[in-house]
Design a protein around this motif. Structure first.
Motif, PDB file in Angstrom:
ATOM      1  N   GLN A 199       0.871  -1.185   0.000  1.00  0.00           N
ATOM      2  CA  GLN A 199       0.000   0.000   0.000  1.00  0.00           C
ATOM      3  C   GLN A 199       0.904   1.230   0.000  1.00  0.00           C
ATOM      4  OE1 GLN A 199      -3.488   0.111   2.715  1.00  0.00           O
ATOM      5  NE2 GLN A 199      -2.674   2.061   3.460  1.00  0.00           N
ATOM      6  N   GLY A 200       1.042   1.879  -1.165  1.00  0.00           N
ATOM      7  CA  GLY A 200       2.113   2.847  -1.325  1.00  0.00           C
ATOM      8  C   GLY A 200       1.744   4.303  -1.509  1.00  0.00           C
ATOM      9  N   ASN A 201       0.458   4.659  -1.451  1.00  0.00           N
ATOM     10  CA  ASN A 201       0.083   6.064  -1.662  1.00  0.00           C
ATOM     11  C   ASN A 201      -0.305   6.704  -0.333  1.00  0.00           C
ATOM     12  OD1 ASN A 201      -0.680   8.538  -2.588  1.00  0.00           O
ATOM     13  ND2 ASN A 201      -2.436   7.830  -3.777  1.00  0.00           N
ATOM     14  N   ASP A 202       0.491   7.651   0.143  1.00  0.00           N
ATOM     15  CA  ASP A 202       0.194   8.349   1.397  1.00  0.00           C
ATOM     16  C   ASP A 202      -0.234   9.796   1.166  1.00  0.00           C
ATOM     17  OD1 ASP A 202       2.589   9.253   0.472  1.00  0.00           O
ATOM     18  OD2 ASP A 202       3.626   9.174   2.408  1.00  0.00           O
ATOM     19  N   LYS A 203      -0.594  10.128  -0.078  1.00  0.00           N
ATOM     20  CA  LYS A 203      -0.978  11.498  -0.416  1.00  0.00           C
ATOM     21  C   LYS A 203      -2.500  11.631  -0.446  1.00  0.00           C
ATOM     22  CE  LYS A 203       3.393  12.373  -1.140  1.00  0.00           C
ATOM     23  NZ  LYS A 203       4.176  13.072  -0.093  1.00  0.00           N
ATOM     24  N   ASN A 204      -3.062  12.321   0.547  1.00  0.00           N
ATOM     25  CA  ASN A 204      -4.498  12.538   0.601  1.00  0.00           C
ATOM     26  C   ASN A 204      -4.865  13.767  -0.233  1.00  0.00           C
ATOM     27  OD1 ASN A 204      -7.194  12.468   1.284  1.00  0.00           O
ATOM     28  ND2 ASN A 204      -6.904  13.371   3.309  1.00  0.00           N
ATOM     29  N   ARG A 205      -4.483  13.707  -1.494  1.00  0.00           N
ATOM     30  CA  ARG A 205      -4.704  14.816  -2.432  1.00  0.00           C
ATOM     31  C   ARG A 205      -4.298  14.345  -3.813  1.00  0.00           C
ATOM     32  NH1 ARG A 205       0.428  16.031  -3.581  1.00  0.00           N
ATOM     33  NH2 ARG A 205       2.032  15.969  -1.950  1.00  0.00           N
ATOM     34  N   GLU A 206      -4.542  15.218  -4.793  1.00  0.00           N
ATOM     35  CA  GLU A 206      -4.049  14.929  -6.126  1.00  0.00           C
ATOM     36  C   GLU A 206      -2.520  15.089  -6.158  1.00  0.00           C
ATOM     37  OE1 GLU A 206      -5.786  13.805  -8.627  1.00  0.00           O
ATOM     38  OE2 GLU A 206      -7.711  13.932  -7.562  1.00  0.00           O
ATOM     39  N   LEU A 207      -1.850  14.261  -6.923  1.00  0.00           N
ATOM     40  CA  LEU A 207      -0.405  14.393  -7.044  1.00  0.00           C
ATOM     41  C   LEU A 207      -0.051  15.651  -7.837  1.00  0.00           C
ATOM     42  CD1 LEU A 207       0.678  10.722  -7.836  1.00  0.00           C
ATOM     43  CD2 LEU A 207       0.606  11.867  -5.615  1.00  0.00           C
ATOM     44  N   THR A 208       1.036  16.279  -7.453  1.00  0.00           N
ATOM     45  CA  THR A 208       1.500  17.466  -8.173  1.00  0.00           C
ATOM     46  C   THR A 208       2.153  17.047  -9.495  1.00  0.00           C
ATOM     47  OG1 THR A 208       3.685  17.428  -7.153  1.00  0.00           O
ATOM     48  CG2 THR A 208       1.924  18.602  -5.970  1.00  0.00           C
ATOM     49  N   ASN A 209       2.337  18.007 -10.375  1.00  0.00           N
ATOM     50  CA  ASN A 209       3.006  17.709 -11.645  1.00  0.00           C
ATOM     51  C   ASN A 209       4.422  17.190 -11.404  1.00  0.00           C
ATOM     52  OD1 ASN A 209       0.815  18.439 -13.239  1.00  0.00           O
ATOM     53  ND2 ASN A 209       1.437  20.589 -13.350  1.00  0.00           N
ATOM     54  N   ARG A 432       1.739   4.350   4.289  1.00  0.00           N
ATOM     55  CA  ARG A 432       2.628   3.564   3.425  1.00  0.00           C
ATOM     56  C   ARG A 432       3.054   2.336   4.224  1.00  0.00           C
ATOM     57  NH1 ARG A 432       7.315   4.965   2.188  1.00  0.00           N
ATOM     58  NH2 ARG A 432       7.471   4.176   0.066  1.00  0.00           N
ATOM     59  N   THR A 433       2.616   1.176   3.765  1.00  0.00           N
ATOM     60  CA  THR A 433       2.873  -0.029   4.554  1.00  0.00           C
ATOM     61  C   THR A 433       2.815  -1.273   3.683  1.00  0.00           C
ATOM     62  OG1 THR A 433       2.200  -1.206   6.558  1.00  0.00           O
ATOM     63  CG2 THR A 433       0.442  -0.378   5.153  1.00  0.00           C
ATOM     64  N   VAL A 434       3.308  -2.355   4.245  1.00  0.00           N
ATOM     65  CA  VAL A 434       3.250  -3.663   3.586  1.00  0.00           C
ATOM     66  C   VAL A 434       2.582  -4.642   4.548  1.00  0.00           C
ATOM     67  CG1 VAL A 434       4.559  -5.595   2.622  1.00  0.00           C
ATOM     68  CG2 VAL A 434       5.326  -3.243   2.241  1.00  0.00           C
ATOM     69  N   VAL A 435       1.603  -5.374   4.050  1.00  0.00           N
ATOM     70  CA  VAL A 435       0.943  -6.423   4.835  1.00  0.00           C
ATOM     71  C   VAL A 435       1.448  -7.764   4.333  1.00  0.00           C
ATOM     72  CG1 VAL A 435      -1.249  -7.559   5.354  1.00  0.00           C
ATOM     73  CG2 VAL A 435      -1.120  -5.060   5.286  1.00  0.00           C
ATOM     74  N   GLU A 436       2.003  -8.556   5.231  1.00  0.00           N
ATOM     75  CA  GLU A 436       2.433  -9.914   4.897  1.00  0.00           C
ATOM     76  C   GLU A 436       1.668 -10.893   5.769  1.00  0.00           C
ATOM     77  OE1 GLU A 436       6.645 -10.774   4.068  1.00  0.00           O
ATOM     78  OE2 GLU A 436       7.042  -8.701   4.660  1.00  0.00           O
ATOM     79  N   THR A 437       1.050 -11.862   5.143  1.00  0.00           N
ATOM     80  CA  THR A 437       0.264 -12.831   5.900  1.00  0.00           C
ATOM     81  C   THR A 437       0.094 -14.089   5.067  1.00  0.00           C
ATOM     82  OG1 THR A 437      -1.790 -13.102   7.163  1.00  0.00           O
ATOM     83  CG2 THR A 437      -1.974 -12.053   5.003  1.00  0.00           C
ATOM     84  N   THR A 438      -0.434 -15.108   5.710  1.00  0.00           N
ATOM     85  CA  THR A 438      -0.714 -16.377   5.041  1.00  0.00           C
ATOM     86  C   THR A 438      -2.217 -16.554   4.908  1.00  0.00           C
ATOM     87  OG1 THR A 438       1.306 -17.394   5.898  1.00  0.00           O
ATOM     88  CG2 THR A 438      -0.422 -18.876   5.124  1.00  0.00           C
ATOM     89  N   VAL A 439      -2.663 -16.895   3.720  1.00  0.00           N
ATOM     90  CA  VAL A 439      -4.089 -17.055   3.422  1.00  0.00           C
ATOM     91  C   VAL A 439      -4.365 -18.519   3.117  1.00  0.00           C
ATOM     92  CG1 VAL A 439      -5.964 -16.392   1.877  1.00  0.00           C
ATOM     93  CG2 VAL A 439      -4.227 -14.710   2.533  1.00  0.00           C
TER      94      VAL A 439
END
Length: 512
Positions: A199-209, A432-439
């Protein structure tokens, strides 16, 4: 009250009585008045639950809630019309309601399956067991019927028989829930899949140019991938995490190949890509890389969002709705089923909006999928209730199918949902985080997977039969038929008429 039963308030049990005020206010009314009450209730409900549509402006929210409220109005009109023909029963009311829900989830433009009352019970295990028997339809049916029986209890007055009917109805609903819970098919774990969700987007807005030019999104996800610890079977980069086509863009392609080879894992990535050489049309595309870095499959989203991923009647509408230019090109509907073999496990992939449609997910389970991977991007809805509502939809899909749902979101909520609908490894929005688990992949088939929308088919049959009976019946006086003391009221009116000449009443059958 219906809106309070859904996220962000999420008071699920409130849905057991949320429709009672609507049923009380319209119990003596005919078709027109019942439709009016229901329309007001429906528009307010959708305006609150789907308030996140405000991010797209007034031009989006007003017609949306009016259309959705119109389906409630149609249900109210049918219920009111049947009442004027002397046809009334809480189970019939529920049947009419779920038929209206089935229409709004299919028409127009593929429908919008987000507002059904059954979703309010996503965190209640016995209710999820009901979904495994008859899907969301049966869950909504029982909830509406319960509301109608509660309304009947409040209207019973001195009628012992109406009390008995209402209590029997409530008991039947409770028995159905109990039996569904006790006989629920236990998911059999056939294999295990070790997954990493980025999960890599930590921007609570539109990205700038500058961020767009610097390729912020793919770089953010690739940086997070360095946190992944082996062993891992599958790495998921969610919807819109890549800014260019993973098949042809050197930067994106080479990094995905490197990650797949380093972890000896399958890698699923998503991007919006050109669907034709001139770029006039687009695809919402999942691309799967094998452990050797080779592309082993793709899935193009086929249940598209109207006015979000394509514009119906674009030529006719763009001239007088300038906001539609914010959707500059239409997406192409995919045709592939989205089934992949990953580490010996058959996996189904769905993208965002598609998780709202139970029959579509069921078809993938019928084709042999043991795990459902949902790749989604709810960033446009910021910190609204949209993401929590989307997770609730995933819980119902898991409960219906008896399959775990892996929900990978670019900005949250990322989570893993067990085959019984229980959520764990849930992330926060814009972390910004990574989830690792077994399903645990499962193989047992629920009654819903085996028999499909039987609850809807039965409801349609009941409504059609009631409609036929209503057409051949004379219109009844609604206020008399709905009041337990109707005969006494009429008798007192006649008595108070003094010496006026009135028609003789030979029996109470005239008011039955």
């Amino acid at each position: 009250m219906c809106a309070l039963s859904r996220p962000p308030f999420d008071i699920g049990p409130l849905a057991c009585v949320a429709l009672v005020p609507l049923f009380l206010s319209s119990h003596e009314r005919g078709a027109k008045a019942s439709a009016g009450y229901a329309f007001v209730a429906g528009t307010v409900y959708y305006a609150i639950v789907c308030s996140w549509i405000w991010y797209f402006g007034t031009i989006a929210i007003l017609p949306f809630v009016a259309i959705c409220g119109g389906y409630w109005a149609a249900a109210g009109a049918i219920i009111g019309w049947l009442r004027t023909r002397g046809i009334r029963n809480p189970f019939l009311t529920a049947a009419v309601w779920v038929v209206a829900d089935a229409c709004v989830s299919r028409f127009p433009f593929g429908g919008f399956s987000w507002g059904e009352l059954g979703y309010a019970f996503h965190d209640i295990a016995p209710a999820r067991a009901v979904a495994g028997v008859g899907g969301l339809t049966l869950l909504t049916f029982l909830a509406v019927a319960l509301n109608a029986f509660v309304a009947d209890l409040l209207l019973a007055g001195r009628s012992t028989w109406r009390y008995v009917q209402a209590y029997l109805g409530v008991a039947l609903i409770a028995t159905t829930v109990l039996v569904s819970t006790l006989t629920r098919a236990q998911p059999r774990v056939s294999s295990f899949l070790r997954v990493a969700l980025v999960q890599g987007n930590d921007k609570n807005r539109e990205l700038t140019n500058a961020e767009l030019d610097g390729r912020y999104l793919p770089k953010s996800h690739f940086d997070l991938a360095r946190r992944i610890a082996d062993p891992v079977d599958l790495i998921v980069f969610p919807e819109s995490s890549m800014d260019q086509d993973p098949r042809t863009d050197p930067f994106v392609h080479d990094n995905l190949v490197r990650i797949a080879r380093e972890h000896h894992a399958w890698v699923l990535a998503n991007a919006t890509v050109d669907a034709d050489p001139d770029g006039r049309r687009a695809e919402n595309l999942d691309v799967l890389f094998g452990p050797d870095g080779q592309i082993v499959g793709t899935y193009s989203k086929h249940h598209l969002v109207p006015f979000g991923e394509y514009v119906p009647f674009r030529g006719e509408l763009e001239g007088w709705i300038p906001a539609l230019r914010n959707v500059p090109r239409d997406f192409v509907r995919g045709k592939a089923s989205g089934l992949f073999e990953i580490a010996g496990t058959r996996v189904a992939t769905i993208i965002c909006f598609e998780s709202a449609f139970g029959p579509e997910v069921r078809s993938r389970i019928r084709d042999g999928a043991s795990v459902i991977i949902l790749s989604t991007n709810n960033r446009s809805y910021r910190r609204s209730a949209n993401s929590a509502q989307h997770l609730a939809l995933g819980q119902i899909r898991a409960a219906e199918t008896g399959r775990p749902v892996i929900q990978a979101a670019i900005s949250g909520i990322t989570a893993v949902i067990d085959a019984d609908g229980t959520v764990h490894d849930e992330t926060h929005l814009f972390d910004r985080t990574v989830v690792e688990t077994t399903v645990g992949a499962t193989t047992a088939q629920t009654f819903y997977v085996q028999h499909g929308e039987w609850a809807l088919e039965a409801s349609i049959a009941a409504v059609v039969l009631a409609g036929i009976v209503g057409l051949v019946r004379r219109r009844r006086r609604p206020f008399v038929e709905s009041e337990p003391d109707g005969v006494e009221r009429v008798a007192s009116r006649i008595e108070g008429a003094g010496n006026a000449e009135v028609p003789a009443l030979h029996s109470t059958s005239a008011f039955a």
